[in-house]
Design a protein around this motif. Structure first.
Motif, PDB file in Angstrom:
ATOM      1  N   SER A  24       0.924  -1.274  -0.045  1.00  0.00           N
ATOM      2  CA  SER A  24       0.567   0.085  -0.121  1.00  0.00           C
ATOM      3  C   SER A  24       0.762   0.865   0.354  1.00  0.00           C
ATOM      4  O   SER A  24       1.509   1.715   0.724  1.00  0.00           O
ATOM      5  CB  SER A  24      -0.632   0.019   1.527  1.00  0.00           C
ATOM      6  OG  SER A  24      -1.631   1.534   1.058  1.00  0.00           O
ATOM      7  N   ASP A  50      -9.659  -0.961  -5.254  1.00  0.00           N
ATOM      8  CA  ASP A  50     -10.602  -0.445  -3.546  1.00  0.00           C
ATOM      9  C   ASP A  50     -11.451  -0.890  -5.019  1.00  0.00           C
ATOM     10  O   ASP A  50     -12.782  -0.567  -3.960  1.00  0.00           O
ATOM     11  CB  ASP A  50     -10.692   0.965  -3.870  1.00  0.00           C
ATOM     12  CG  ASP A  50      -8.918   0.917  -2.798  1.00  0.00           C
ATOM     13  OD1 ASP A  50      -8.678  -0.002  -1.960  1.00  0.00           O
ATOM     14  OD2 ASP A  50      -7.909   2.040  -3.097  1.00  0.00           O
ATOM     15  N   ILE A  79      -3.078  -5.090  -3.692  1.00  0.00           N
ATOM     16  CA  ILE A  79      -1.639  -5.683  -3.410  1.00  0.00           C
ATOM     17  C   ILE A  79      -1.151  -6.673  -3.474  1.00  0.00           C
ATOM     18  O   ILE A  79       0.019  -7.124  -3.718  1.00  0.00           O
ATOM     19  CB  ILE A  79      -1.752  -5.540  -1.467  1.00  0.00           C
ATOM     20  CG1 ILE A  79      -1.673  -4.050  -1.774  1.00  0.00           C
ATOM     21  CG2 ILE A  79      -0.811  -6.162  -0.721  1.00  0.00           C
ATOM     22  CD1 ILE A  79      -2.193  -3.740  -0.324  1.00  0.00           C
ATOM     23  N   CYS A 127       6.762   3.780   1.698  1.00  0.00           N
ATOM     24  CA  CYS A 127       5.342   3.835   1.371  1.00  0.00           C
ATOM     25  C   CYS A 127       5.019   4.162   3.171  1.00  0.00           C
ATOM     26  O   CYS A 127       3.207   4.702   2.820  1.00  0.00           O
ATOM     27  CB  CYS A 127       5.591   2.385   1.155  1.00  0.00           C
ATOM     28  SG  CYS A 127       5.881   1.313  -0.529  1.00  0.00           S
TER      29      CYS A 127
END
Length: 403
Positions: free
Chosen positions: A231, A260, A303, A336
């Motif tokens: 992410s 998403d 992911i 990240c």
């Protein structure tokens, strides 16, 4: 009794066991046999069903089968004869195992044999063509011979060339009975990784058209672009930038399967448990494979932290005739977490999000992605250039960066 749908290979094996084509082998999981069946953990007996839920057979703990019915649907089902039926209809012919489209030279060789039966070995992983295309090509070849028929036999590959050779020879001999067998090719998988296929101009026109449709050039093949990474790694941003380029260039049907967005529509109701996350990835993979089956491009950016699930998606795509292009967006965890645009890492560190990839749940780094990209300190356009160069080298897409 629990119902269980076997894998495609196991369904092929089931048909050959029930039809008598594997004789003297008559059951699954015989010691030393590659013809195996894996039931769910704790299950010893089950009713085996096809993907539509049609009961085909019952299997006992020792692999013994009780046939219930035969598969009733699918292209060229009328050509799926049992060995007994085939010998009754085609006694006295020469039996020729076929795992690829026949060339002009091979057809000339067959014309000297008189009456022949082309045994299209179209099981999972055996044919150089897709199963349906192999049968179509075999029927086209039969039309070009003086006296030829086609029998479709779902002989699958079991991943071992010696085993597949032995099983293939056994099955063809069972169909031929006392009649002669003429082997144009070894009745086992012909296509090794990177093997050179015959030039298309070696095929008669009718067969060449089938080969061309089934084996499109890389730039015409259905394609799944699968971006994986932590992410905040930049995978969704890279995927969107690539989508924009594809749409601007035109010429291909393009679908975005962003993680998403998929969760809001295709996977609504799933939690973020490991099991549900993997279900989400498999759903993405199934939809992507169907897009690739019809020649489209699917751009996915979940992911996808686990290697096994990524491999399952790749298998689905390749089984559908598509190409799978894995992009590992390898931006380090520290970067990240520094970005943390959605505040997810902070919540994970605080224990508010369980099983968060990179913090409380592992990310399994792909060993051999098509391309590996680190977006740290780079513009999206610069990082996207790595992806475009790899796609161009592989022959799948020839896009130019807008810069």
């Amino acid at each position: 009794m629990i119902q269980h749908c076997p894998t495609p290979t196991e369904l092929d094996d089931l048909e050959l066991l029930v039809s008598g084509a594997y004789a003297p082998l008559t059951r699954f999981n015989e010691p030393g046999s590659a013809v195996t069946l894996a039931l769910p953990d704790g299950v010893e007996e089950a009713e085996l069903v096809d993907p539509e839920g049609l009961p085909l057979a019952r299997v006992s703990a020792d692999g013994t089968l009780e046939p219930l019915t035969h598969a009733q649907y699918g292209p060229f089902r009328r050509l799926h004869l049992t060995p007994v039926q085939a010998r009754e209809q085609h006694a006295g012919a020469t039996w020729v195992p076929v795992v690829d489209a026949l060339t002009e030279a091979e057809l000339a060789e067959l014309r000297d044999l008189g009456r022949v039966v082309l045994v299209a070995l179209m099981g999972t992983g055996t044919s150089a063509l897709s199963p349906t295309a192999l049968v179509r090509a075999s029927l086209a070849a039969a039309d070009l011979l003086d006296d030829a028929r086609v029998v479709a036999v779902p002989l699958p590959s079991h991943g071992d060339a010696d085993v597949d050779h032995e099983l293939g020879a056994q099955v063809v001999a069972t169909y031929a009975g006392p009649d002669p067998v003429h082997a144009l090719a070894d009745p086992s998988p012909l296509v090794e990784e990177g093997a050179q296929r015959p030039s298309r101009d070696l095929y008669p026109a009718a067969i060449a058209a089938i080969v061309e449709e089934d084996r499109p050039e890389p730039e015409e093949q259905g394609l799944v672009l699968f971006f994986t990474g932590l992410s905040g790694s930049g995978k969704s941003t890279l995927a969107r930038a690539l989508m924009d380029l594809l749409l601007e260039q035109g010429g291909r049907s393009v679908t975005s399967l962003d993680g998403d967005v998929v969760r809001r529509h295709l996977s609504a109701g799933l939690t973020f448990s490991k099991a549900d996350r993997e279900t989400n990835i498999r759903r993405i993979g199934w939809v992507a494979a169907e897009i690739a089956r019809h020649g489209g491009v699917a751009v996915c950016s979940p992911i996808a932290p686990f290697a096994e699930t990524r491999e399952q998606v790749q298998e689905m795509v390749e089984a559908a005739g598509g190409a799978f292009f894995l992009v590992h967006v390898a931006t380090p965890l520290e970067e990240c977490e520094r970005r943390d645009r959605k505040g997810l890492y902070a919540k994970a560190r605080a224990g508010e999000i369980p099983e968060f990839t990179g913090i409380s749940s592992p990310y399994e780094v792909p060993e051999e992605p098509a391309v590996r990209v680190d977006t740290t300190g780079r513009t999206i356009e610069d990082a996207l250039g790595d992806v475009l160069a790899a796609l161009d080298e592989a022959g799948y897409l020839h896009l130019k960066d807008r810069t």
